[in-house]
Motif scaffolding. Structure first.
Motif, PDB file in Angstrom:
ATOM      1  N   PRO A   1      45.076  14.025 -22.508  1.00 49.73           N
ATOM      2  CA  PRO A   1      44.376  15.374 -21.819  1.00 49.73           C
ATOM      3  C   PRO A   1      45.486  16.194 -21.770  1.00 49.73           C
ATOM      4  N   LYS A   2      46.739  16.135 -22.757  1.00 47.29           N
ATOM      5  CA  LYS A   2      47.680  17.085 -22.720  1.00 47.29           C
ATOM      6  C   LYS A   2      47.630  17.691 -24.475  1.00 47.29           C
ATOM      7  N   GLY A   3      46.742  17.191 -25.652  1.00 48.92           N
ATOM      8  CA  GLY A   3      46.559  17.127 -26.573  1.00 48.92           C
ATOM      9  C   GLY A   3      46.111  18.338 -27.299  1.00 48.92           C
ATOM     10  N   SER A   4      45.869  18.394 -28.751  1.00 51.01           N
ATOM     11  CA  SER A   4      45.088  19.762 -29.779  1.00 51.01           C
ATOM     12  C   SER A   4      44.074  19.965 -29.119  1.00 51.01           C
ATOM     13  N   SER A   5      42.561  18.681 -28.960  1.00 54.68           N
ATOM     14  CA  SER A   5      41.630  19.055 -28.025  1.00 54.68           C
ATOM     15  C   SER A   5      41.118  20.497 -27.275  1.00 54.68           C
ATOM     16  N   SER A   6      42.523  20.337 -26.161  1.00 54.79           N
ATOM     17  CA  SER A   6      42.002  20.989 -24.919  1.00 54.79           C
ATOM     18  C   SER A   6      42.832  21.635 -25.390  1.00 54.79           C
ATOM     19  N   ARG A   7      43.865  22.105 -25.758  1.00 50.98           N
ATOM     20  CA  ARG A   7      43.964  23.382 -26.275  1.00 50.98           C
ATOM     21  C   ARG A   7      43.304  24.292 -27.020  1.00 50.98           C
ATOM     22  N   GLN A   8      43.122  23.785 -27.858  1.00 51.93           N
ATOM     23  CA  GLN A   8      41.353  23.994 -28.797  1.00 51.93           C
ATOM     24  C   GLN A   8      40.519  24.891 -27.644  1.00 51.93           C
ATOM     25  N   MET A   9      40.272  24.085 -27.170  1.00 54.68           N
ATOM     26  CA  MET A   9      39.019  24.471 -26.011  1.00 54.68           C
ATOM     27  C   MET A   9      39.510  25.172 -25.032  1.00 54.68           C
ATOM     28  N   GLU A  10      40.605  25.576 -24.963  1.00 51.70           N
ATOM     29  CA  GLU A  10      40.831  26.556 -24.138  1.00 51.70           C
ATOM     30  C   GLU A  10      41.334  28.082 -25.032  1.00 51.70           C
ATOM     31  N   LEU A  11      41.650  28.012 -26.538  1.00 49.00           N
ATOM     32  CA  LEU A  11      41.360  28.871 -26.935  1.00 49.00           C
ATOM     33  C   LEU A  11      40.515  29.406 -27.023  1.00 49.00           C
ATOM     34  N   PHE A  12      39.493  28.952 -27.460  1.00 43.12           N
ATOM     35  CA  PHE A  12      37.503  28.288 -27.334  1.00 43.12           C
ATOM     36  C   PHE A  12      36.986  29.418 -26.565  1.00 43.12           C
ATOM     37  N   LYS A  13      37.412  29.217 -25.128  1.00 45.31           N
ATOM     38  CA  LYS A  13      37.376  30.204 -23.935  1.00 45.31           C
ATOM     39  C   LYS A  13      37.617  31.550 -24.137  1.00 45.31           C
ATOM     40  N   GLU A  14      38.963  31.599 -24.177  1.00 47.87           N
ATOM     41  CA  GLU A  14      39.516  32.558 -24.249  1.00 47.87           C
ATOM     42  C   GLU A  14      39.043  34.012 -25.155  1.00 47.87           C
ATOM     43  N   ASP A  15      38.326  32.943 -26.441  1.00 56.36           N
ATOM     44  CA  ASP A  15      38.135  34.126 -27.688  1.00 56.36           C
ATOM     45  C   ASP A  15      36.589  34.158 -26.939  1.00 56.36           C
ATOM     46  N   SER A  16      35.611  33.373 -26.412  1.00 58.71           N
ATOM     47  CA  SER A  16      35.160  33.828 -26.024  1.00 58.71           C
ATOM     48  C   SER A  16      34.387  35.062 -25.407  1.00 58.71           C
ATOM     49  N   LYS A  17      35.722  34.950 -23.904  1.00 56.63           N
ATOM     50  CA  LYS A  17      35.672  36.045 -23.467  1.00 56.63           C
ATOM     51  C   LYS A  17      36.340  37.387 -24.043  1.00 56.63           C
ATOM     52  N   LYS A  18      37.114  37.480 -25.080  1.00 56.29           N
ATOM     53  CA  LYS A  18      37.185  38.912 -26.060  1.00 56.29           C
ATOM     54  C   LYS A  18      36.100  39.117 -27.004  1.00 56.29           C
ATOM     55  N   LEU A  19      35.511  38.149 -27.435  1.00 49.15           N
ATOM     56  CA  LEU A  19      34.199  38.289 -27.707  1.00 49.15           C
ATOM     57  C   LEU A  19      33.311  39.598 -27.229  1.00 49.15           C
ATOM     58  N   ARG A  20      33.141  38.878 -25.790  1.00 50.40           N
ATOM     59  CA  ARG A  20      32.506  39.616 -24.789  1.00 50.40           C
ATOM     60  C   ARG A  20      33.035  40.535 -24.598  1.00 50.40           C
ATOM     61  N   SER A  21      34.213  41.047 -24.361  1.00 50.59           N
ATOM     62  CA  SER A  21      34.758  42.242 -24.385  1.00 50.59           C
ATOM     63  C   SER A  21      34.310  43.346 -25.922  1.00 50.59           C
ATOM     64  N   LEU A  22      34.888  42.550 -26.272  1.00 54.22           N
ATOM     65  CA  LEU A  22      34.145  43.282 -27.757  1.00 54.22           C
ATOM     66  C   LEU A  22      33.009  43.879 -27.894  1.00 54.22           C
ATOM     67  N   LEU A  23      31.887  42.881 -27.108  1.00 56.24           N
ATOM     68  CA  LEU A  23      30.430  43.102 -27.622  1.00 56.24           C
ATOM     69  C   LEU A  23      30.048  44.082 -26.998  1.00 56.24           C
ATOM     70  N   SER A  24      30.840  45.125 -25.483  1.00 61.67           N
ATOM     71  CA  SER A  24      30.749  45.656 -24.652  1.00 61.67           C
ATOM     72  C   SER A  24      31.482  46.982 -25.372  1.00 61.67           C
ATOM     73  N   TRP A  25      32.293  46.993 -25.876  1.00 57.85           N
ATOM     74  CA  TRP A  25      33.023  47.974 -26.200  1.00 57.85           C
ATOM     75  C   TRP A  25      31.730  48.349 -27.732  1.00 57.85           C
ATOM     76  N   ALA A  26      32.160  47.779 -28.279  1.00 60.06           N
ATOM     77  CA  ALA A  26      30.717  48.520 -29.073  1.00 60.06           C
ATOM     78  C   ALA A  26      29.200  48.691 -28.982  1.00 60.06           C
ATOM     79  N   LEU A  27      28.876  48.047 -27.788  1.00 59.44           N
ATOM     80  CA  LEU A  27      27.586  48.569 -27.370  1.00 59.44           C
ATOM     81  C   LEU A  27      27.841  50.151 -25.902  1.00 59.44           C
ATOM     82  N   MET A  28      28.679  50.575 -26.310  1.00 59.87           N
ATOM     83  CA  MET A  28      29.194  51.825 -25.807  1.00 59.87           C
ATOM     84  C   MET A  28      29.390  53.227 -26.720  1.00 59.87           C
ATOM     85  N   THR A  29      28.791  52.618 -28.412  1.00 60.37           N
ATOM     86  CA  THR A  29      29.171  53.406 -29.015  1.00 60.37           C
ATOM     87  C   THR A  29      27.091  53.133 -29.884  1.00 60.37           C
TER      88      THR A  29
END
Length: 229
Positions: free
Chosen positions: A171-199
């Motif tokens: 439960p404390k291993g690499s797969s858990s950290r990888q999933m957290e990174l995946f979720k955080e990057d998904s949020k960043k991608l959504r934010s970046l897309l919002s910025w791109a679509l302003m222009t």
């Protein structure tokens, strides 16, 4: 250049996520000023791929380690149980009529199917032999034969204990950290897309250079897709 079908980031396969971040790393600095992308988001885009790739390597390494240790256990168990069956056959052929002793050694019935029950059988055999020595009973099996079984038994059990520890740490291993990174990057991608679509409009071909899907001019705007709700 990769062509992305949609912007549902949370549904990305790991392969798709890798493709998005690879191309993003190459182009985000170029588009940072024209799209007024915040510097923190630019820095994330420049480093996200390396962090993601590293998480994949760590995860694969852990997976390989797990596969190797399970293979080691299978090999060790095979040697242990195979040698036990040899000793079982030897004991039964040596004293076929002494049911009391054979019962004490647990060799009268069939060898079980589950690993746990097999281990119990081997353990019972070893304990019975040890008691016979302590009680000065004559069992016509050489000590070195049983010593070999004991060594094989402990090798199997040591590997099994390592696997048990790996399961506790999972439960404390690499797969858990990888999933957290995946979720955080998904949020960043959504934010970046919002910025791109302003222009840009959703059918702007350059969106692909930031890892996003491009709508065709005939497609209707789908706000749910853009926001990846």
């Amino acid at each position: 250049m990769a062509i992305f079908k949609d912007n549902y980031f949370t549904n990305d396969s790991y392969e798709l996520r890798t493709s998005r971040l690879e191309i993003l790393k190459n182009y985000i600095e170029y588009w940072a000023a024209p799209l007024a992308i915040p510097r923190t988001l630019v820095e994330w885009g420049l480093n996200a791929n390396d962090k993601w790739q590293n998480s994949l390597l760590i995860s694969q390494s852990k997976k390989n380690q797990t596969e190797n240790i399970y293979r080691d256990l299978r090999d060790a168990d095979e040697k242990t149980f195979k040698y036990y069956l040899k000793l079982k056959r030897l004991l039964r052929s040596t004293i076929p009529d002494d049911k009391t002793v054979l019962r004490q050694f647990g060799v009268l019935d069939q060898f079980p199917r589950s690993r746990q029950e097999k281990i119990k059988k081997v353990e019972k055999f070893l304990k019975a032999f040890q008691r016979s020595i302590e009680n000065n009973e004559s069992i016509q099996i050489p000590q070195n034969f049983v010593s070999k079984l004991e060594k094989l038994f402990f090798e199997s059990q040591n590997i099994a204990e390592k696997i048990a520890l790996l399961k506790m740490e999972k439960p404390k291993g690499s797969s858990s950290r990888q999933m957290e990174l995946f979720k955080e990057d998904s949020k960043k991608l959504r934010s970046l897309l919002s910025w791109a679509l302003m222009t840009w409009e959703p059918d702007q071909a350059y969106l692909v250079q930031l890892g996003f899907a491009v709508k065709t001019k005939t497609e209707k705007e789908d706000s749910n897709e853009e926001e990846d709700n």
